[in-house]
Write an enzyme that holds these catalytic residues in place. Structure first.
Site, PDB file in Angstrom:
ATOM      1  N   LYS A   8       0.892  -1.126   0.110  1.00 50.88           N
ATOM      2  CA  LYS A   8      -0.033  -0.101  -0.106  1.00 50.88           C
ATOM      3  C   LYS A   8       0.744   0.983   0.035  1.00 50.88           C
ATOM      4  O   LYS A   8       0.534   2.197  -0.510  1.00 50.88           O
ATOM      5  CB  LYS A   8      -1.061  -0.089   1.383  1.00 50.88           C
ATOM      6  CG  LYS A   8      -1.810   1.298   1.365  1.00 50.88           C
ATOM      7  CD  LYS A   8      -2.851   1.684   0.131  1.00 50.88           C
ATOM      8  CE  LYS A   8      -3.419   2.779   0.034  1.00 50.88           C
ATOM      9  NZ  LYS A   8      -4.469   2.716   1.187  1.00 50.88           N
ATOM     10  N   LYS A  58      -0.030  11.864   5.298  1.00 48.24           N
ATOM     11  CA  LYS A  58       0.128  10.696   6.364  1.00 48.24           C
ATOM     12  C   LYS A  58       0.882   9.549   5.656  1.00 48.24           C
ATOM     13  O   LYS A  58       1.773   8.895   6.016  1.00 48.24           O
ATOM     14  CB  LYS A  58      -0.890  10.487   7.283  1.00 48.24           C
ATOM     15  CG  LYS A  58      -0.700   9.260   8.251  1.00 48.24           C
ATOM     16  CD  LYS A  58      -1.308   7.774   7.540  1.00 48.24           C
ATOM     17  CE  LYS A  58      -2.653   7.677   6.969  1.00 48.24           C
ATOM     18  NZ  LYS A  58      -3.149   6.375   6.827  1.00 48.24           N
TER      19      LYS A  58
END
Length: 297
Positions: free
Chosen positions: A171, A239
């Site tokens: 990811k 983030k």
């Protein structure tokens, strides 16, 4: 009927939980904001006022939370998931968090008799609504197969990519590539506009060639309209790029282009644009070029 607890009913988690309800699962949802829980109940799910309530009777528990500390608090904290889980619970964390945290959750789960998968997703809100997410799964093979009926309800591409933490590593690579693609698409739009070319026509032909991508297909139209309603907020991509930077440093590799995009995203968040969709990178690119864009109707 399989009971699925679902913690985190935000932009992604809400439609994912709704798809599970529609597929016939008994879904018990918990969220910090009550409105999202009420929406799930209206769809046919059940409400849980606490983490314990979502976990207590669950065969499978899904967490879909913003960041690593949120997942750690919900899973490992006082009155958290591991404290209330039945032995054999299958915990599928579909948040995007640090790979090392995913590995730590798997180890803690094993100590508590809970099977843990890290299964982050890609595709944004449209794919969450459609049930067409791409899901990269880390964990034990048998646990992945046990989770497959749920995962196949939520996604179209489900791939077991390795042991605990591997899903989050993939990811991170995904978020690196998506950020780079969006930035280059933004630069292409500014470039085309500067030369007076019909950007909409140009995007159509570019999409049919090697420059075509899912990013172009899903993001270009909104960018041409200068509409940045969040499907995935810049603050969250900020983030995620921090996760990429930390994991790259840990592995001793460099991401030079990724580092530049990470700085552009960080600049937008710092100036207060973190609530925009990540396609809002076009806004900053136009400003850097001294060419504020005009939305196309």
């Amino acid at each position: 009927m399989t009971t699925v607890g679902f913690i985190g009913l935000g932009i992604m988690g809400g439609p994912m939980a709704a798809n599970l309800v529609d597929a016939g699962f008994d879904v018990v949802g918990h969220n910090r904001g009550r409105a999202a829980v009420d929406a799930l109940v209206a769809r046919g799910g059940r409400a849980a006022g606490t983490v314990a309530g979502a976990v207590r009777d669950a065969d499978i528990l899904i967490t879909m939370l913003p960041d690593s500390p949120d997942v750690e608090a919900v899973v490992l904290g006082n009155d958290g998931v591991l404290e209330h889980a039945r032995p054999g619970l299958l915990l599928i964390d579909m948040s995007t968090i640090r790979p090392d945290v995913a590995r730590a959750l798997s180890a803690a789960g094993a100590d508590a008799g809970v099977r843990v998968l890290d299964a982050p997703v890609s595709g944004g809100e449209p794919a969450a609504v459609e049930g067409s997410l791409s899901i990269m799964v880390g964990g034990d093979t048998a646990d992945v197969e046990a989770a497959r009926p749920v995962l196949e309800t939520l996604g179209q591409t489900i791939v077991h990519v390795g042991p605990a933490g591997a899903g989050q590593t993939v990811k991170a690579a995904n978020q690196l590539m998506v950020a780079g693609n969006i930035q280059l698409l933004a630069e292409a739009i500014v470039f085309l506009d500067a030369h007076g070319v019909d950007a909409e026509a140009a995007i159509k032909v570019l999409g049919g060639g090697l420059a075509g991508s899912t990013v172009l297909n899903r993001k270009a139209a909104g960018m041409l309209r200068r509409e940045y309603t969040p499907g995935f907020r810049l603050a969250l991509h900020h983030k995620d790029l921090g996760i990429v930077s930390a994991a790259a440093r840990e592995a001793g590799v460099v991401t030079p282009l990724g580092a530049v995009v990470a700085q552009l995203v960080a600049a937008m968040v710092a100036r207060g644009d973190g609530g925009l969709d990540h396609s809002g990178l076009l806004k900053l690119t136009e400003e850097l070029a001294g060419r504020p864009g005009t939305p196309r109707t």
